[in-house]
Design a protein around this motif. Structure first.
Motif, mmCIF file in Angstrom:
data_model
loop_
_atom_site.group_PDB
_atom_site.id
_atom_site.type_symbol
_atom_site.label_atom_id
_atom_site.label_comp_id
_atom_site.label_asym_id
_atom_site.label_seq_id
_atom_site.Cartn_x
_atom_site.Cartn_y
_atom_site.Cartn_z
ATOM 1 N N ASP A 35 -20.334 -8.886 -30.023
ATOM 2 C CA ASP A 35 -19.744 -9.647 -31.124
ATOM 3 C C ASP A 35 -19.590 -8.764 -32.347
ATOM 4 O O ASP A 35 -20.455 -7.957 -32.664
ATOM 5 C CB ASP A 35 -20.618 -10.849 -31.498
ATOM 6 C CG ASP A 35 -20.538 -11.959 -30.468
ATOM 7 O OD1 ASP A 35 -19.537 -12.017 -29.721
ATOM 8 O OD2 ASP A 35 -21.480 -12.759 -30.408
ATOM 9 N N ARG A 36 -18.480 -8.959 -33.048
ATOM 10 C CA ARG A 36 -18.277 -8.257 -34.309
ATOM 11 C C ARG A 36 -19.021 -9.003 -35.409
ATOM 12 O O ARG A 36 -19.206 -10.207 -35.352
ATOM 13 C CB ARG A 36 -16.793 -8.190 -34.643
ATOM 14 C CG ARG A 36 -16.054 -7.282 -33.700
ATOM 15 C CD ARG A 36 -14.650 -7.063 -34.156
ATOM 16 N NE ARG A 36 -14.011 -6.101 -33.272
ATOM 17 C CZ ARG A 36 -12.731 -5.871 -33.267
ATOM 18 N NH1 ARG A 36 -11.944 -6.529 -34.099
ATOM 19 N NH2 ARG A 36 -12.220 -4.991 -32.442
ATOM 20 N N ARG A 37 -19.431 -8.264 -36.398
ATOM 21 C CA ARG A 37 -20.218 -8.846 -37.480
ATOM 22 C C ARG A 37 -19.382 -9.843 -38.289
ATOM 23 O O ARG A 37 -19.858 -10.887 -38.713
ATOM 24 C CB ARG A 37 -20.726 -7.737 -38.376
ATOM 25 C CG ARG A 37 -21.564 -8.220 -39.503
ATOM 26 C CD ARG A 37 -22.143 -7.076 -40.266
ATOM 27 N NE ARG A 37 -23.549 -7.354 -40.453
ATOM 28 C CZ ARG A 37 -24.439 -6.499 -40.827
ATOM 29 N NH1 ARG A 37 -24.092 -5.261 -41.034
ATOM 30 N NH2 ARG A 37 -25.675 -6.838 -40.993
ATOM 31 N N ARG A 40 -12.514 -11.913 -37.330
ATOM 32 C CA ARG A 40 -11.220 -11.281 -37.517
ATOM 33 C C ARG A 40 -10.147 -12.325 -37.846
ATOM 34 O O ARG A 40 -9.278 -12.107 -38.661
ATOM 35 C CB ARG A 40 -10.825 -10.524 -36.249
ATOM 36 C CG ARG A 40 -9.507 -9.802 -36.408
ATOM 37 C CD ARG A 40 -8.965 -9.105 -35.219
ATOM 38 N NE ARG A 40 -9.834 -8.917 -34.099
ATOM 39 C CZ ARG A 40 -9.514 -8.264 -33.028
ATOM 40 N NH1 ARG A 40 -8.325 -7.716 -32.936
ATOM 41 N NH2 ARG A 40 -10.331 -8.134 -32.027
ATOM 42 N N GLN A 46 -15.079 -16.196 -33.447
ATOM 43 C CA GLN A 46 -15.797 -14.919 -33.319
ATOM 44 C C GLN A 46 -14.978 -13.970 -32.450
ATOM 45 O O GLN A 46 -14.453 -14.369 -31.418
ATOM 46 C CB GLN A 46 -17.161 -15.159 -32.683
ATOM 47 C CG GLN A 46 -18.019 -13.937 -32.579
ATOM 48 C CD GLN A 46 -18.608 -13.520 -33.915
ATOM 49 O OE1 GLN A 46 -18.964 -14.363 -34.707
ATOM 50 N NE2 GLN A 46 -18.694 -12.248 -34.150
ATOM 51 N N SER A 47 -14.868 -12.713 -32.858
ATOM 52 C CA SER A 47 -14.184 -11.722 -32.031
ATOM 53 C C SER A 47 -15.213 -10.728 -31.506
ATOM 54 O O SER A 47 -16.294 -10.585 -32.064
ATOM 55 C CB SER A 47 -13.088 -11.020 -32.832
ATOM 56 O OG SER A 47 -13.643 -10.390 -33.953
ATOM 57 N N ALA A 48 -14.880 -10.059 -30.433
ATOM 58 C CA ALA A 48 -15.817 -9.143 -29.783
ATOM 59 C C ALA A 48 -15.097 -7.875 -29.354
ATOM 60 O O ALA A 48 -13.881 -7.860 -29.162
ATOM 61 C CB ALA A 48 -16.446 -9.815 -28.561
ATOM 62 N N ASP A 49 -15.877 -6.820 -29.216
ATOM 63 C CA ASP A 49 -15.400 -5.582 -28.622
ATOM 64 C C ASP A 49 -15.948 -5.515 -27.216
ATOM 65 O O ASP A 49 -17.074 -5.955 -26.958
ATOM 66 C CB ASP A 49 -15.890 -4.374 -29.433
ATOM 67 C CG ASP A 49 -15.237 -4.310 -30.794
ATOM 68 O OD1 ASP A 49 -13.996 -4.292 -30.855
ATOM 69 O OD2 ASP A 49 -15.971 -4.277 -31.800
#
Length: 152
Positions: A35-37, A40, A46-49
């Protein structure tokens, strides 16, 4: 220094292969959704890498035996980049994390819950009557406190 620490969930079960030859070794590949902090999108989603990870030897065998899709893990390792030419003649660039350490990030009871919250942390209850420090600046620990601590 090339050091990476990631916490995320496995997107699928690890893919494990064994090298050829006398001293065959396990090689596990898996992807972590981290998860990105910050969010976006404006909709608050919630967005993730999605980070590709590679483990070798005993770490790969451990991943094969215990890691499953959705499991939250913490890994440390190093980033390695590379490239190859695919069937269509195009150059493809890769970025992988070569795993040095890996461990579970949540208790077994929380594994069924795939929420993005961090693993629960046990906070010690404050002692209502703390002892005054002695001449050296250390506090005296009262008898029977060992039973209250979450560790030995």
């Amino acid at each position: 220094m090339n050091k990476v620490i990631l916490m995320g969930r496995l997107t699928r079960d690890p893919e494990v292969r064994y090298s050829q030859g006398e001293n065959s070794s396990a090689i596990a590949r898996y992807t972590l959704a981290v998860d990105r902090r910050f969010r976006r999108n404006n909709d608050g989603e919630q967005s993730a890498d999605f980070i590709n990870c590679v483990a070798f030897g005993r770490a790969a065998e451990f991943a094969e035996k215990y890691f499953r899709q959705g499991l939250k893990v913490i890994v440390t390792g190093r980033i390695q980049t590379g490239s190859y030419t695919n069937k269509d003649g195009q150059k493809v660039y890769t970025t992988d994390v070569f795993i040095e350490e890996q461990e579970f990030a949540e208790s077994k009871s929380n594994q069924g819950n795939n929420s993005s919250s961090a693993a629960s942390v046990v906070k010690p209850t404050p002692n209502p009557n703390p002892s005054a420090p002695d001449d050296n600046g250390f506090m005296n620990i009262p008898d029977g406190l060992d039973e209250e601590l979450p560790f030995n």
